[in-house]
Design an enzyme around this catalytic site. Structure first.
Site, mmCIF file in Angstrom:
data_model
loop_
_atom_site.group_PDB
_atom_site.id
_atom_site.type_symbol
_atom_site.label_atom_id
_atom_site.label_comp_id
_atom_site.label_asym_id
_atom_site.label_seq_id
_atom_site.Cartn_x
_atom_site.Cartn_y
_atom_site.Cartn_z
ATOM 1 N N SER A 1 -9.774 84.078 -32.295
ATOM 2 C CA SER A 1 -8.413 83.783 -32.099
ATOM 3 C C SER A 1 -6.903 84.506 -32.619
ATOM 4 O O SER A 1 -6.441 83.979 -32.811
ATOM 5 C CB SER A 1 -8.876 82.482 -33.358
ATOM 6 O OG SER A 1 -8.883 83.743 -34.964
ATOM 7 N N ASP B 1 -2.762 80.230 -41.833
ATOM 8 C CA ASP B 1 -3.613 79.372 -42.740
ATOM 9 C C ASP B 1 -4.754 80.087 -43.334
ATOM 10 O O ASP B 1 -4.469 81.371 -43.652
ATOM 11 C CB ASP B 1 -4.240 78.687 -41.734
ATOM 12 C CG ASP B 1 -4.869 78.655 -40.532
ATOM 13 O OD1 ASP B 1 -5.666 80.105 -41.144
ATOM 14 O OD2 ASP B 1 -5.059 78.809 -39.118
ATOM 15 N N HIS C 1 -6.059 82.979 -40.610
ATOM 16 C CA HIS C 1 -5.421 83.504 -39.597
ATOM 17 C C HIS C 1 -3.481 83.919 -40.016
ATOM 18 O O HIS C 1 -2.790 83.203 -40.855
ATOM 19 C CB HIS C 1 -4.713 82.755 -39.039
ATOM 20 C CG HIS C 1 -6.444 82.195 -38.200
ATOM 21 N ND1 HIS C 1 -6.415 80.912 -37.958
ATOM 22 C CD2 HIS C 1 -7.111 82.954 -37.380
ATOM 23 C CE1 HIS C 1 -7.938 81.071 -37.502
ATOM 24 N NE2 HIS C 1 -8.125 81.595 -37.338
#
Ligand SMILES: *[C@@H]1O[C@H](CO)[C@@H](O)[C@H](O)[C@H]1NC(C)=O
Ligand SMILES: *[C@@H]1O[C@H](CO)[C@@H](O)[C@H](O)[C@H]1NC(C)=O
Ligand SMILES: *[C@@H]1O[C@H](CO)[C@@H](O)[C@H](O)[C@H]1NC(C)=O
Ligand SMILES: *[C@@H]1O[C@H](CO)[C@@H](O)[C@H](O)[C@H]1NC(C)=O
Length: 349
Positions: free
Chosen positions: A39, A314, A317
């Protein structure tokens, strides 16, 4: 006779300084960017697979793109900045249906992916599958450009890889029979296999991110700290070995752990006001991984007003601001942080 020789020479000069790409010619120093990972690098591949590991809902993407592209950040990711510094367009996800143009490179990364097939199984595109997607692209480039030109493109390209964090964050999640050392050995073994596959297809220049201290950043897990330390030590060793084994292999490895230490010791100097609390999420320090609330319901989450003051967007991340800082250090960092080459040197070489 001499004018004929001149013409032949001129043709050879022309042929070696440009090569044809779908009717257009790219300059000799055209350097493509291929991206593999999780990610941290996924620019939207997961939008096209059956998975819940997605960031295609608000408030992701709002800082820069003004809509949620699938990137797990408020804005751009590290590869987006690298593409900008290299004067390339944004590198599109491999699975994006209208993307058939691979001459600038392509992004294979998938949120939730690991080097091990078990990591995020059924929910993410693992490293081995990403590497097989790369092999498809290599075939397509050879069809389009011919073997020789495709080889030049692939050997001048930079391959940016980050993998391992999800494998280690998963270590606790199930009962794992391997020792920590064996587990790290499997992750590094699979990463090495991917690098060697790319090398066999002509890849020579690699940008690799080492891991941050996973136990310090994510919900307290001492085992993740130990695993990331073992990983980083093993990664350094393997890259040095590949450097000896593989002719022409060159790499830029960034020590994210050092970068993080530098940010955490002087957050204000780097423009961060908040390094513990995430911008988006809920609970203590907004470190519940529920940014975006009910996944699509744009009213049900807590989000900060200025993500650029935060290190984390978040629970897991980084903000665009943090990604940019890492990208800058990857591009032009000194060897104590990014070495033995930095990406600028690899793009120019
Ligand atoms: C990677 O690890 C898995 C274990 O999850 C293994 O089955 C696989 O064969 C390994 N090799 C590669 C190249 O991915
Ligand atoms: C991060 O850096 C510190 C200080 O150099 C070191 O003690 C620690 O082992 C490193 N952690 C990782 C995951 O590399
Ligand atoms: C979205 O969440 C808010 C707050 O929890 C709620 O009042 C609203 O009904 C939800 N809307 C939808 C479409 O689910
Ligand atoms: C790395 O080296 C540069 C100069 O070469 C120095 O300014 C910087 O403080 C060093 N950073 C770390 C984290 O050691």
């Amino acid at each position: 006779m001499s004018s004929l020789r001149f013409c032949v020479t001129a043709l050879l000069v022309c042929a070696s300084s440009v090569y044809l790409v779908g009717g257009r010619s790219l300059p000799k120093n055209h350097v493509a960017l291929f991206i593999l990972g999780d990610s941290m690098f996924d620019a939207g591949n997961n939008n096209y697979i059956e998975t819940t590991f997605r960031a295609n809902y608000c408030p992701y993407g709002e800082t820069f793109f003004k809509y949620a592209t699938g990137r797990f950040s408020d804005g751009r990711l590290i590869p987006d900045f690298i593409a900008e510094y290299a004067n390339l367009p944004l590198i599109p996800p491999y699975l994006q249906p209208d993307n058939h143009q691979f001459t600038y490179g392509v992004n294979f990364a998938s949120a939730g992916a690991g080097a091990l097939a078990e990591t995020g199984q059924g929910m993410a595109i693992d490293l081995r599958t990403q590497s097989s997607h790369f092999k498809n692209v290599e075939k397509l480039l050879r069809q389009k450009l011919g073997d020789a030109e495709a080889k030049i493109l692939l050997s001048q390209a930079v391959y940016l890889i980050t993998i391992g964090a999800n494998d280690y964050l998963n270590y606790n999640a199930k009962s794992i029979s391997e020792s920590k050392e064996e587990y790290v050995g499997m992750v590094i073994g699979n990463l090495t296999a991917a690098i060697k596959e790319i090398y066999e297809k002509g890849g020579r220049k690699f940008g690799i991110l080492a891991l941050g201290d996973l136990g310090a950043f994510f919900p307290p897990m001492n085992v993740a700290t130990i695993l990331s330390q073992l990983h980083n030590a093993e990664l350094s060793k393997v890259l040095k070995e590949l450097n000896i084994q593989l002719e022409g292999f060159r790499y830029a490895k960034q020590d994210i752990n050092l970068t993080a230490a530098e940010i955490l010791s002087n957050p204000e100097i780097h423009g961060f006001k908040e390094v513990a609390t995430a911008c988006c999420g809920s609970g203590f320090n907004r470190r519940n991984f529920d940014c975006g609330g009910k996944r699509g319901n744009c009213t049900a989450y807590e989000v900060c007003s200025d993500p650029s003051e935060y290190l984390f967007f978040d629970a897991y991340h980084l903000t665009e601001k943090a990604n940019k800082l890492i990208a800058e250090l990857l591009w032009s960092g000194t060897p104590n942080i990014t070495g033995p080459y930095n990406l600028k040197a690899l793009f120019e070489a």
